[in-house]
Structures are given as structure tokens and as C-alpha cells.
Design a protein around this motif. Structure first.
Motif: not given
Length: 297
Positions: A32, A50-51, A53-55
Motif C-alpha cells: 500500500l 487513500d493508499s 492512509q490504509r498503509s
């Protein structure tokens, strides 16, 4: 290159799904993070956010402090590119707290400097000065001369924005000397450009041109196109002020060319507007109108 980037994005998207299905959250986190960096490089900032934040959420859940700090850094950089400086500041402040817990002075120096830049972009120059001052203090205590250099130039720029001319001159001249000692050409060019702006405020246009030309030479030598374009624009403005409209047009035209080649829409708009004003002053009103119309598009 673009094709390879999109292929890489596809592969990382697939890997994220696979690693999550395998309940391998650590490798999913890394994928991510890489995915976010690729989206950022393509200018797709929403997907980059988005990536990242997920990571970051995975790093926090796994208790991986180093990965969490890196995630905050990546997220802050993306928000900065979007011009979302309040979110940038929030990320850097979280990163600063983590760096303090780890007693990582080098990281604190960089984060305080970045916080100062974000506040500068928000025109909160007093707060920017406070963060750059803290960055310098920690850098001096740890012998981090590179950290001192970057904060010193940023401090001078913030003082200039507050019209603290004497303080700005001192900071930038000190920064220029240090940049030359360290062989940091990019920061040397930045310091020269900022010194030019100070002498512009003082109306000493020949001194301004001398600093800007030195800055331009460095930008050309190191291939810093953004710095080169910006300096062409600054030199064009000085020639306009002293009434040499042909020279102003020559420099603004060079600014416009680089801005278009690099896709810098803001720089392109500035150069077009300046060309309109210069042609107007020269009495070539049809050309001026043409550039004014382009600036409206």
C-alpha cells in the motif's frame, strides 16, 4: 515510463488483495505504501492519500513505529502537493511526537523544518519562524549542518515575508555561506534567489539582477527546471521595473516555455500575464490583448 508505472500500480493493487487474503498485514502495508508513492508520482493524489492512509492504519495496528512515521511523512508530502496544508501540518505534528519519543534528533530537525514550510504556505509566518528556530537549535546541538542550512534559508524567507529585512539578510547571507561550504548548489541557488528578492524590496535593481543571474546559472548547471523558470520570471520582472520591456519579454518568454514543457500551469499563467503587461507597456496592444485572453483560459 508511464506504461511501466501503470503496470506497477496494477501489480501492487493485486498484491494488496492477495496479502490481505493471506492475512499478511505487514506485506500488505508495504504494498500500500508503494502504491501510494506510485499514485503520487502520477499526480493521482486522492488515490495516493487513500493508499497511504490504509498503509498507516496497518502500521499503527501492527505497532511498527518506523513504518508509522514513514507513513505520516508520505501522507504529509501528498497533502502538501495538494495544497492541503492544514492536513500536512497534522501529519507532521504526529510524526514529530513519534520522533520525540524515539529521541531522533535528525528526524525532529526535518519535521520542524517541514512544519515551518507548511505554516509559511498558510501565511502564518510567525509560527513558521518559531518552527524553523527550533529546527536550527536542535540541528546545532547535534551538529547537523545540513539541517541548519535548510532551516536558516527558510527562516530568512519567513522574515522577509514579515518585512524584517535586516534579519532576513543576516539569515540568508549566513545560509549562502554555509551552502557554499557544504557544496549544496540547490540551496545556494535558493539563497541567492531570496537575497535578490530582498534587494528588490530595497529597490537596488542592479544588485537584484546580480543575485538572480547567479541563481539562474546554478539552476541551469544542476538541471533544476523549476528554479530556472522561476528565476527567468523574476529577472523579467526586474527588467520591467527598470523600463527595459524587450528584455522583460525575452525572460518571460523563456519562463513560459519551461512552464509549458514541465506542465506547470501556475507558472504558465504567471508568465502569460507578465507578457501581457510587458507588451502593453511596449505599446504593442494587440499582442498584449492576445496574452490577456490566454490568461483567461
Amino acid at each position: 515510463i508511464l506504461c511501466l508505472t501503470y503496470n506497477a500500480i496494477y501489480l501492487f493493487e493485486v498484491s494488496v488483495v492477495l496479502f490481505l487474503e493471506m492475512v499478511d498485514r505487514k506485506r500488505a502495508m508495504r504494498s500500500l505504501s508503494n502504491l501510494g508513492n506510485l499514485y503520487h508520482s502520477c499526480g493521482d493524489y486522492d488515490k495516493a492519500v487513500d493508499s497511504h492512509q490504509r498503509s498507516l492504519a496497518l502500521a499503527s495496528a501492527l505497532g511498527l513505529a518506523d513504518a508509522e512515521r514513514q507513513g505520516l511523512q508520505d501522507l504529509a508530502t501528498t497533502f502538501d502537493s495538494m495544497g492541503h496544508y492544514a492536513e500536512t501540518i497534522r501529519c507532521y505534528e504526529q510524526g514529530q511526537r513519534l520522533a520525540q519519543e524515539k529521541s531522533d534528533q535528525e528526524e525532529q530537525v526535518g519535521l520542524l523544518h517541514n512544519l515551518g514550510l507548511a505554516y509559511y504556505h498558510l501565511s502564518d509566518y510567525e509560527t513558521a519562524i518559531g518552527h524553523q528556530g527550533q529546527s536550527i537549535d536542535i540541528a546545532m546541538a547535534s551538529g547537523d549542518r545540513t539541517g541548519i542550512l535548510q532551516a536558516m534559508i527558510a527562516l530568512g524567507n519567513s522574515r522577509l515575508a514579515l518585512c524584517e529585512v535586516d534579519g532576513a539578510l543576516d539569515d540568508l547571507k549566513e545560509g549562502l555561506c554555509l551552502a557554499r561550504e557544504l557544496g549544496d548548489c540547490r540551496q545556494e541557488g535558493n539563497a541567492l534567489g531570496s537575497l535578490g528578492l530582498i534587494y528588490d524590496e530595497l529597490g537596488e535593481y542592479q544588485t537584484v539582477l546580480d543575485y538572480f543571474r547567479q541563481s539562474l546559472n546554478i539552476a541551469q548547471e544542476i538541471g533544476h527546471l523549476q528554479g530556472e523558470a522561476r528565476t527567468y520570471g523574476n529577472i523579467g520582472n526586474i527588467f520591467y521595473y527598470i523600463g527595459d520591456y524587450n528584455a522583460a519579454i525575452q525572460h518571460h518568454t523563456k519562463h513560459l516555455k519551461i512552464a509549458r514543457e514541465t506542465g506547470n500551469r501556475q507558472g504558465e499563467a504567471q508568465a502569460i500575464g507578465n507578457l501581457g503587461v510587458a507588451y502593453d507597456a511596449l505599446g504593442e496592444h494587440r499582442k498584449a490583448i492576445d496574452y490577456y485572453c490566454q490568461s483567461l483560459v
